[in-house]
Enzyme design. Structure first.
Site, PDB file in Angstrom:
ATOM      1  N   LYS B 199       0.788  -1.149   0.251  1.00 58.14           N
ATOM      2  CA  LYS B 199      -0.030   0.036   0.001  1.00 58.14           C
ATOM      3  C   LYS B 199       1.090   1.148   0.151  1.00 58.14           C
ATOM      4  O   LYS B 199       2.121   1.549   0.542  1.00 58.14           O
ATOM      5  CB  LYS B 199      -1.156  -0.303   1.558  1.00 58.14           C
ATOM      6  CG  LYS B 199      -1.153   1.501   1.453  1.00 58.14           C
ATOM      7  CD  LYS B 199      -2.193   1.392   2.390  1.00 58.14           C
ATOM      8  CE  LYS B 199      -2.927   3.018   3.166  1.00 58.14           C
ATOM      9  NZ  LYS B 199      -3.786   2.713   4.108  1.00 58.14           N
ATOM     10  N   LYS B 201       0.844   5.412   1.035  1.00 61.28           N
ATOM     11  CA  LYS B 201       0.069   6.199   1.381  1.00 61.28           C
ATOM     12  C   LYS B 201      -0.172   7.009   1.195  1.00 61.28           C
ATOM     13  O   LYS B 201       1.351   7.941   0.637  1.00 61.28           O
ATOM     14  CB  LYS B 201       0.195   6.796   2.739  1.00 61.28           C
ATOM     15  CG  LYS B 201      -0.132   7.844   3.494  1.00 61.28           C
ATOM     16  CD  LYS B 201      -1.252   8.203   3.880  1.00 61.28           C
ATOM     17  CE  LYS B 201      -1.484   7.418   4.887  1.00 61.28           C
ATOM     18  NZ  LYS B 201      -3.204   7.335   5.542  1.00 61.28           N
ATOM     19  N   ASN B 232      -5.686   9.162   0.802  1.00 62.25           N
ATOM     20  CA  ASN B 232      -6.050  10.356   2.380  1.00 62.25           C
ATOM     21  C   ASN B 232      -7.471  11.505   1.973  1.00 62.25           C
ATOM     22  O   ASN B 232      -7.229  12.584   2.501  1.00 62.25           O
ATOM     23  CB  ASN B 232      -4.954  11.117   2.903  1.00 62.25           C
ATOM     24  CG  ASN B 232      -4.639   9.308   3.915  1.00 62.25           C
ATOM     25  OD1 ASN B 232      -3.440   9.863   4.647  1.00 62.25           O
ATOM     26  ND2 ASN B 232      -5.611   8.937   4.284  1.00 62.25           N
ATOM     27  N   ASN B 278     -10.748   4.084   6.187  1.00 56.30           N
ATOM     28  CA  ASN B 278     -11.093   4.682   7.056  1.00 56.30           C
ATOM     29  C   ASN B 278     -11.309   5.619   7.496  1.00 56.30           C
ATOM     30  O   ASN B 278     -11.147   6.328   8.666  1.00 56.30           O
ATOM     31  CB  ASN B 278      -9.559   4.033   7.382  1.00 56.30           C
ATOM     32  CG  ASN B 278      -8.331   4.991   8.052  1.00 56.30           C
ATOM     33  OD1 ASN B 278      -8.452   5.413   6.090  1.00 56.30           O
ATOM     34  ND2 ASN B 278      -8.313   5.754   7.969  1.00 56.30           N
ATOM     35  N   HIS B 329      -7.338  -0.829   8.988  1.00 55.06           N
ATOM     36  CA  HIS B 329      -6.409   0.303   9.293  1.00 55.06           C
ATOM     37  C   HIS B 329      -5.591  -0.108  10.663  1.00 55.06           C
ATOM     38  O   HIS B 329      -5.512   0.035  11.478  1.00 55.06           O
ATOM     39  CB  HIS B 329      -7.411   1.554   9.658  1.00 55.06           C
ATOM     40  CG  HIS B 329      -6.976   2.865  10.147  1.00 55.06           C
ATOM     41  ND1 HIS B 329      -6.558   3.307  11.174  1.00 55.06           N
ATOM     42  CD2 HIS B 329      -6.505   3.809   9.440  1.00 55.06           C
ATOM     43  CE1 HIS B 329      -6.106   4.328  11.400  1.00 55.06           C
ATOM     44  NE2 HIS B 329      -6.007   5.197  10.610  1.00 55.06           N
ATOM     45  N   SER B 330      -3.789   1.398  10.776  1.00 59.97           N
ATOM     46  CA  SER B 330      -3.276   1.607  11.335  1.00 59.97           C
ATOM     47  C   SER B 330      -2.875   2.341  11.870  1.00 59.97           C
ATOM     48  O   SER B 330      -2.900   3.468  10.991  1.00 59.97           O
ATOM     49  CB  SER B 330      -2.249   0.041  11.506  1.00 59.97           C
ATOM     50  OG  SER B 330      -0.777   0.874  11.210  1.00 59.97           O
ATOM     51  N   ARG B 411      -0.657  14.675  18.077  1.00 61.86           N
ATOM     52  CA  ARG B 411      -0.622  14.663  16.846  1.00 61.86           C
ATOM     53  C   ARG B 411      -0.854  15.751  16.016  1.00 61.86           C
ATOM     54  O   ARG B 411      -2.086  16.192  15.746  1.00 61.86           O
ATOM     55  CB  ARG B 411      -1.199  13.642  16.097  1.00 61.86           C
ATOM     56  CG  ARG B 411      -0.766  13.039  14.544  1.00 61.86           C
ATOM     57  CD  ARG B 411      -1.284  12.125  14.038  1.00 61.86           C
ATOM     58  NE  ARG B 411      -0.477  12.009  12.898  1.00 61.86           N
ATOM     59  CZ  ARG B 411      -1.089  11.689  11.736  1.00 61.86           C
ATOM     60  NH1 ARG B 411      -0.899  10.170  12.229  1.00 61.86           N
ATOM     61  NH2 ARG B 411      -0.952  11.089  10.850  1.00 61.86           N
TER      62      ARG B 411
END
Lengths: 431, 431
Positions: B199, B201, B232, B278, B329-330, B411
């Protein structure tokens, strides 16, 4: 780490005295059939369960032994997968035409799952409810379940019926056909068990007679005792809407007035009261269409039909997610099924409607200590390890002899009705 | 029957070295935050868990102690209800704007549930997977998770990074911005961990550059290595359809190309490949609209975001019921989260797609025995009681010092990106 291993599975069909109760499918036989399943581990821990009795389910349970003996009872996912893979697709999907909708493989897994949870609970020293996330209430409420009936208490093999509930035993034997008869039955049952909600199994007489019974119940008990009526899907769409309107403001919910999700959806749109079902949405496969067309407000689940207790908790999540309410369906049953229903009922996120049970109609029992007590219409959640009930072996032997002697191998309310009225034929939709 | 009682809950925020990974929200800080939760019973059984770190979640966890200390860790339903009742509705419903969608109360319950399952497993001598119905597989497959990144391995406090994976450590530090750089990263990661799916990102560079990277991966790895791309949700609807078309036949699935269920539904209808999310379907509350409009094929669950491991099993049932597939998801995480993911992955009915993990990007570890090994891209399911991992107290103390020293409390990838490019602003939709 070595777990316990399933060494033996014992399958004992039993016949329990059942009164001549009327319903849309006909008449209850003098005996209802149940199957008692015992799963025994190599270190002799014994888990038990009870499911609806049917010779075909027993044959399937026998066949399931081929893949289940030798398995760790904690491995419920593996047990489920093994059963599904061991039977061909046709068998796993098989569903009957009758309202109680026999599905062998679901019953087989339900029987094994509950017995394995009983084993796990015993090993852990925890009641089964703790294997479902733990209890949310100490007592689980049930509803009075009224039936139109002929006179008699069932049984014809010379076994004495008994009842631990004073006043109820004679009412249980009385005929109840008229609205007045139904009200008398309700008064006796509510007095004996303390139920706070009342359901009438309908579909036995023409609609106006049943509506009159509900009106008579409402007149007697008033609006503080929620009422439900269940014609078992035997009404036409127009009948359901017309007679349903007459019960708006009287019913807490209207159960399965019509057959099939599309018809249920139409009735639901037409009437100003919640619709419940255990006939049009009876498996996870039925859920997508239920959601798409809105066939009911309340799903009456039954762990025997929905694949066990854990699966019923998953159903509760599905209901919560889609704004359905969950309550519980029953068939004629004894204390092992009741205990399982109570553990599940204690773990459910909410019980917006008191659960169904046929239990007051039965007089036999197969568990030690005799029949389970109701207080104010509720059953206390067992706190002992496992299900918290154990088999009375003398009673099991006697009820198994009953099974052999009575000659029944599956439920057939039509045949039983024809003994009273030879012209009678089952009709899926009658009025 | 007296059960154990929760005597103490210990909450330790930690900061772990994280490389400068790019994503639609900006840039990973040199440290990722996690919170280590320990639930300790009156007889000193200690259950552990790990959740995304955020000062607000820690404050909520602190507040949850008021209703959780004194409870039986087996009573997970009561613990869930107590938490939901202890916080006002606004807090329980709170969701952030960021793609990782912080929801405090869900994180709080997830942390407590996993730690309690660890306790239950230890008491019973059973791995956590057995509390989810038992394992269906011995090894759980994960996917290579590629990132666009700047050069560097993260960290600035003088703590040495380490890696048990030969060849990967230098690739992990290398810049990867071009298609060639991404392919080099993939080759190194696949070689080191044995992953069989890949995958990327995305959402970091303009669409054609990312499509070119996917084409370069396909050219190198061929059709036997499934590929996924995840912008995303930063693409316009038209962009997603136009650039999505260029990746049909290349991608195993396309993850969150656009923002929101209605847009996802439109892309899904326009493209001939499965859509995963997600971001648009991230809670049970989102499921009804997902089903109604068909916003995705695959839900990437995350037990930290979906209310724990049992709730994730319920999500699996919802997915099975409605023909959705489930994967995982992570976020940047250590071995306690990984162990929990593996127990869940072992119990799931199926794993049609290898699960996401950021684990190769981290070099720190908080568990005894050091970092968890991957074999052929998979992690073996622990067989020890509970989660099967224990806290390395020296490492915990060091990583907590890291937390204090680094000065981060939540974050914020936008702030981090602005250190590199002061003009940069987060945009929910950029291209």
């Amino acid at each position: 780490m070595k777990g316990p291993i399933i060494r033996e599975i014992s399958i004992t069909p039993i016949a329990i005295v059942d009164p001549p109760l009327l319903n849309a499918a006909g008449l209850h036989a003098p005996y209802a059939l149940r199957t008692i399943v015992e799963v025994i581990t190599d270190d002799n821990i014994r888990g038990i369960s009870e499911i609806p009795g049917n010779i075909e389910t027993e044959i399937a349970l026998e066949k399931a032994k081929e893949v289940i003996i030798g398995k760790d009872p904690f491995q419920l996912n593996q047990i489920k997968d093994a059963i599904e893979n061991h039977f061909d697709k046709e068998t796993t999907a098989q569903r009957g035409d009758a309202p109680w909708d026999q599905r062998k493989i679901v019953h087989v897994f339900s029987a094994l799952e509950v017995a394995c949870l009983d084993i796990i609970g015993k090993i852990q020293g925890r009641p089964v409810v703790d294997l479902l996330g733990g209890k949310r209430r100490d007592r689980v409420p049930f509803a009075a379940y009224l039936f139109y009936k002929y006179e008699g208490a069932g049984g014809h093999l010379g076994f004495k019926t008994d009842s631990n509930t004073s006043g109820w035993d004679s009412a249980r034997q009385a005929e109840a056909v008229t609205p007045e008869g139904i009200v008398r039955q309700a008064i006796a049952m509510v007095k004996a068990f303390g139920f706070k909600s009342i359901k009438l199994k309908g579909g036995a007489f023409e609609p106006q007679q049943e509506v009159d019974a509900m009106k008579a119940l409402f007149a007697h008990f008033g609006k503080d005792v929620p009422l439900r009526h269940d014609p078992n899907a035997i009404w036409e769409l127009e009948t359901a809407i017309a007679y349903g309107r007459k019960m708006e403001g009287i019913l807490e919910y209207f159960e399965d007035p019509v057959r099939g999700q599309p018809n249920m959806s139409k009735v639901r749109k037409a009437l100003k009261m919640p619709l419940a079902t255990n006939m049009c949405t009876t498996s996870f496969e039925d859920i997508p269409q239920s959601i798409a067309i809105g066939s009911e407000d309340i799903i009456l689940s039954d762990h025997h039909f929905w694949g066990g207790l854990r699966s019923s908790m998953e159903l509760a999540k599905v209901c919560e997610t889609f704004g359905r309410k969950l309550s519980m369906h029953s068939n004629s049953h004894l204390g092992i099924s009741l205990a399982a229903m109570v553990h599940l009922g204690a773990a459910l996120p909410e019980i917006p409607y008191a659960l169904d049970t046929h239990y007051p109609w039965q007089s036999d029992e197969v568990i030690l200590g005799g029949r389970i007590k109701f207080e104010e219409g509720a059953v206390s959640v067992p706190t002992e390890p496992g299900l918290g009930v154990e088999i009375d072996r003398e009673a099991l032997a006697r009820l198994h002899q009953n099974y052999i002697a009575c000659g029944l191998t599956k439920r057939d309310d039509e045949v039983e009705m024809q003994k009273v009225n030879p012209e009678w034929k089952f009709k899926a939709v009658r009025w």
